[in-house]
Design an enzyme around this catalytic site. Structure first.
Site, PDB file in Angstrom:
ATOM      1  N   ARG A   1      -9.377  37.369  -5.054  1.00  0.00           N
ATOM      2  CA  ARG A   1      -9.711  37.193  -3.630  1.00  0.00           C
ATOM      3  C   ARG A   1     -10.142  35.757  -3.324  1.00  0.00           C
ATOM      4  O   ARG A   1     -11.076  35.520  -2.537  1.00  0.00           O
ATOM      5  CB  ARG A   1     -10.826  38.156  -3.193  1.00  0.00           C
ATOM      6  CG  ARG A   1     -10.556  39.597  -3.462  1.00  0.00           C
ATOM      7  CD  ARG A   1      -9.481  40.196  -2.572  1.00  0.00           C
ATOM      8  NE  ARG A   1      -9.388  41.611  -2.874  1.00  0.00           N
ATOM      9  CZ  ARG A   1      -8.572  42.121  -3.794  1.00  0.00           C
ATOM     10  NH1 ARG A   1      -7.742  41.334  -4.467  1.00  0.00           N
ATOM     11  NH2 ARG A   1      -8.552  43.412  -4.022  1.00  0.00           N
TER      12      ARG A   1
ATOM     13  N   SER B   1     -13.152  45.582   4.349  1.00  0.00           N
ATOM     14  CA  SER B   1     -14.210  45.542   3.331  1.00  0.00           C
ATOM     15  C   SER B   1     -15.180  44.422   3.662  1.00  0.00           C
ATOM     16  O   SER B   1     -14.763  43.281   3.867  1.00  0.00           O
ATOM     17  CB  SER B   1     -13.615  45.271   1.953  1.00  0.00           C
ATOM     18  OG  SER B   1     -12.764  46.301   1.598  1.00  0.00           O
TER      19      SER B   1
ATOM     20  N   GLU C   1     -17.436  39.325   2.425  1.00  0.00           N
ATOM     21  CA  GLU C   1     -16.036  38.901   2.329  1.00  0.00           C
ATOM     22  C   GLU C   1     -15.551  38.178   3.596  1.00  0.00           C
ATOM     23  O   GLU C   1     -14.811  37.207   3.501  1.00  0.00           O
ATOM     24  CB  GLU C   1     -15.161  40.134   2.049  1.00  0.00           C
ATOM     25  CG  GLU C   1     -13.740  39.776   1.696  1.00  0.00           C
ATOM     26  CD  GLU C   1     -12.909  40.989   1.328  1.00  0.00           C
ATOM     27  OE1 GLU C   1     -13.063  41.483   0.210  1.00  0.00           O
ATOM     28  OE2 GLU C   1     -12.111  41.433   2.161  1.00  0.00           O
TER      29      GLU C   1
END
Ligand code: NAP
Length: 346
Positions: A169, A246, A342
């Site tokens: 990520r 998320s 995130e």
């Protein structure tokens, strides 16, 4: 730029909240819908103004108004640009909707390879920034190169896979902060889809869905359909429940920390990584701290997936920050693990 003549396509005082999936209030002092590389080149070099690149607004938390220039990426286009013995090469404009792009690869020529990434919200241009991934596949596995506009010079630069420095990520864009100051604005992304295709169906949720559909050896279309079904069950549709997907990264901890936690919590899902670290499921940690389905102000953690922060109606950026901090504190106190948000905070 405030005192300069603005290109005609730059608007003033534009609403941002309605352009994000979490639907928090916020406005931009300047806003431009970018449909071509030429428009970006016209805006390059105007360094006095802060810039921010907006895609689908699906990974963004507005904490207030933005006094700079928002570049809303709307560069379209999707095409097969080449083929060799080993792979197909497909290219998408940065403003293309990611899921529509995945669907196009499967429907148009049936070029498999992106099916596990179906239904991830966002745009093609945003996808490399956090190296989107799901169900055992990440963008880096299918990435060939990207084109970006250097906003200092207005020139187009090309970055290959190594130059993007992809990690879990993560990419050079996040490492250098280029996604925050719009130093390099991604305009087109090319993918390499290998002809020697193998289904990736090891993740429990996906395997169970394929099993239930009695698909022992699924094709790419069938995997995409199963991924879509699993995601629709677990994740809220922003059109009815505003959210930003998320909200925390799944934490990577050192091996000794992973061992200590596994001994204390035998049912904790943990996955050993190639570098020796251990990946933990953030949603599980949050649920065990009692935050699944709980609300603070008008923000809450989603009932069906504790990792997703939702706006229950009229939430503010301050309420979202307060909830995020409360969840981080609870997980740190109970498990000694730090959760990192995130989304991007603007
Ligand atoms: P999940 O499948 O319940 O998985 C939770 C955690 O366990 C994730 O860290 C996942 O790793 C890991 N995991 C599960 N099965 C694994 C396996 N067989 N091998 C290795 N690791 C495994 O997660 P979820 O929240 O329902 O999300 C489903 C998928 O969508 C996950 O892959 C998740 O990462 C992905 N997702 C991605 C984004 C994004 O790119 N921004 C946003 C939302 C969800 P991984 O994270 O490495 O998959």
């Amino acid at each position: 730029m405030n005192g300069e003549k603005l290109p005609h396509f730059v608007e003033r005082d534009a609403d941002l909240g309605g352009r994000t999936t979490l639907a928090l209030p916020g406005r931009a002092a300047f806003y431009a819908e970018i449909k071509s590389v030429e428009q970006l080149a016209q805006l390059a070099g105007k360094s006095a103004l802060r810039r921010f690149v907006l895609g689908a607004g699906s990974n963004l938390v507005l904490t207030g108004d933005f006094d700079g220039l928002v570049l809303h990426m709307a560069i379209g286009g999707r095409e097969l640009i080449g083929e060799d013995d080993d792979a197909w090469y497909v290219r998408g404009g940065a403003g293309e909707d990611w899921h529509a792009f995945v669907e196009w690869t499967l429907a148009k020529g049936c070029w498999p390879g992106l099916e596990n990434l179906a239904l991830i919200p966002g745009t093609v241009g945003a996808a490399p920034i956090q190296n989107i991934g799901a169900y055992g596949l990440e963008l880096a596995d299918r990435f060939q190169s990207l084109e970006a506009c250097d906003m200092l010079t207005g020139r187009t630069v090309r970055l290959d896979r190594d130059a993007c420095r992809f990690a879990y990520r993560d990419s050079v864009f996040k490492q250098q902060g280029w996604h925050l100051d719009a130093r390099l604005v991604i305009t087109r992304v090319t993918f390499r889809l290998p002809k020697a295709w193998q289904p990736l169906a090891s993740y429990a949720d996906l395997a169970a869905e394929l099993d239930q559909r009695q698909l022992g050896r699924p094709n790419a279309r069938q995997i995409a359909d199963a991924v879509i079904a699993v995601r629709r069950r677990k994740l809220p549709d922003p059109a009815s429940v505003p959210n930003a997907g998320s909200f925390f990264h799944n934490p990577l901890v050192e091996a000794n920390v992973g061992e200590r936690l596994a001994a204390a919590h035998p049912d904790l899902p943990s996955y050993l990584q190639a570098d020796g670290r251990v990946k933990l499921a953030a949603g599980w940690l949050i649920e065990r701290c009692g935050w699944k389905g709980r609300t603070l102000g008008q923000a809450g953690m989603y009932e069906k997936q504790a990792l997703v922060l939702v706006n229950r109606g009229g939430a503010t950026g301050a309420e979202v920050l307060a909830l995020a901090r409360a969840v981080q504190d609870a997980v740190r106190e109970r498990f000694g693990v730090a959760l990192t948000p995130e989304p991007v905070f603007l």
